[in-house]
Design a protein around this motif. Sequence first.
Motif, PDB file in Angstrom:
ATOM      1  N   GLU A  74      26.749  48.270   6.612  1.00 16.23           N
ATOM      2  CA  GLU A  74      27.927  48.655   5.818  1.00 16.23           C
ATOM      3  C   GLU A  74      27.585  49.794   4.867  1.00 16.23           C
ATOM      4  OE1 GLU A  74      29.566  45.301   3.834  1.00 16.23           O
ATOM      5  OE2 GLU A  74      29.913  44.205   5.702  1.00 16.23           O
ATOM      6  N   ILE A  77      27.248  53.047   6.967  1.00 11.07           N
ATOM      7  CA  ILE A  77      28.546  53.549   7.425  1.00 11.07           C
ATOM      8  C   ILE A  77      29.379  54.062   6.252  1.00 11.07           C
ATOM      9  CG2 ILE A  77      30.733  52.836   8.472  1.00 11.07           C
ATOM     10  CD1 ILE A  77      29.087  51.094  10.380  1.00 11.07           C
ATOM     11  N   SER A  78      29.341  53.372   5.110  1.00 10.81           N
ATOM     12  CA  SER A  78      30.141  53.832   3.967  1.00 10.81           C
ATOM     13  C   SER A  78      29.620  55.147   3.395  1.00 10.81           C
ATOM     14  CB  SER A  78      30.167  52.764   2.872  1.00 10.81           C
ATOM     15  OG  SER A  78      28.887  52.616   2.290  1.00 10.81           O
ATOM     16  N   ARG A  80      28.155  57.460   5.250  1.00  7.97           N
ATOM     17  CA  ARG A  80      28.233  58.444   6.346  1.00  7.97           C
ATOM     18  C   ARG A  80      26.927  59.218   6.471  1.00  7.97           C
ATOM     19  NH1 ARG A  80      34.453  60.396   5.704  1.00  7.97           N
ATOM     20  NH2 ARG A  80      35.294  58.306   5.883  1.00  7.97           N
ATOM     21  N   THR A  87      28.534  58.712  12.378  1.00 12.89           N
ATOM     22  CA  THR A  87      27.797  57.638  11.723  1.00 12.89           C
ATOM     23  C   THR A  87      27.990  56.297  12.414  1.00 12.89           C
ATOM     24  OG1 THR A  87      27.886  58.769   9.606  1.00 12.89           O
ATOM     25  CG2 THR A  87      27.464  56.413   9.549  1.00 12.89           C
ATOM     26  N   ALA A  88      29.222  55.915  12.696  1.00 14.05           N
ATOM     27  CA  ALA A  88      29.468  54.608  13.312  1.00 14.05           C
ATOM     28  C   ALA A  88      28.846  54.524  14.696  1.00 14.05           C
ATOM     29  CB  ALA A  88      30.968  54.326  13.388  1.00 14.05           C
ATOM     30  N   TRP A  91      24.950  54.483  14.336  1.00 11.16           N
ATOM     31  CA  TRP A  91      24.484  53.237  13.738  1.00 11.16           C
ATOM     32  C   TRP A  91      24.635  52.071  14.713  1.00 11.16           C
ATOM     33  CZ3 TRP A  91      21.078  51.876  10.564  1.00 11.16           C
ATOM     34  CH2 TRP A  91      21.014  50.556  10.116  1.00 11.16           C
ATOM     35  N   HIS A  92      25.717  52.025  15.480  1.00  8.94           N
ATOM     36  CA  HIS A  92      25.878  50.954  16.465  1.00  8.94           C
ATOM     37  C   HIS A  92      24.845  51.083  17.582  1.00  8.94           C
ATOM     38  CE1 HIS A  92      29.292  49.043  14.663  1.00  8.94           C
ATOM     39  NE2 HIS A  92      29.958  50.187  14.607  1.00  8.94           N
TER      40      HIS A  92
END
Length: 166
Positions: A74, A77-78, A80, A87-88, A91-92
Amino acid sequence: MLIKQIFMAVLGASFGMIVSGGVFTVLISVGLIPRFAGKMHIAKHIFILEEMVVLGTVAGDFFSIFSDYGNFGEWVISRRIFGADNTAVVWHAIGDIILIIFGIFSGIFVGCLALAIAEMLNTIPIFSRRIGFRHGLGIAILAVALGKLAGSLIYFTQKVFLYGGV
């Protein structure tokens, strides 16, 4: 109210120590850690290996109880970190890689533990003598391992854990 919370904290910590003591007793009694040290040729560093097992257990316990402190994703992602659009996705992908690596090592550990317990109880030699199984024991063990791998792949890819059926 405070006394009740202190009492519950003491009970929880005590019960956790009892359970972890039992788990470590099983690991020591089957000789899993010394066997790993022998196979990896790091017998002189066995205490470090044992400490890493304890540290991993304590870290896993901490993040399972205090899950808010483990939400590093979190934060990434927040902020960036990898750019506004990427980013998402990045990160995934990183998370998937970490889960794959963790799953492989967890599977190796559980498999070694199961085989160490079976060997300690002489299950495999007794079973093979009783049924007259002389040749191909390695192939049979490999077949069992591949069957478990296929079953777990079906279990997770078909999301059986969510719905209880295929």
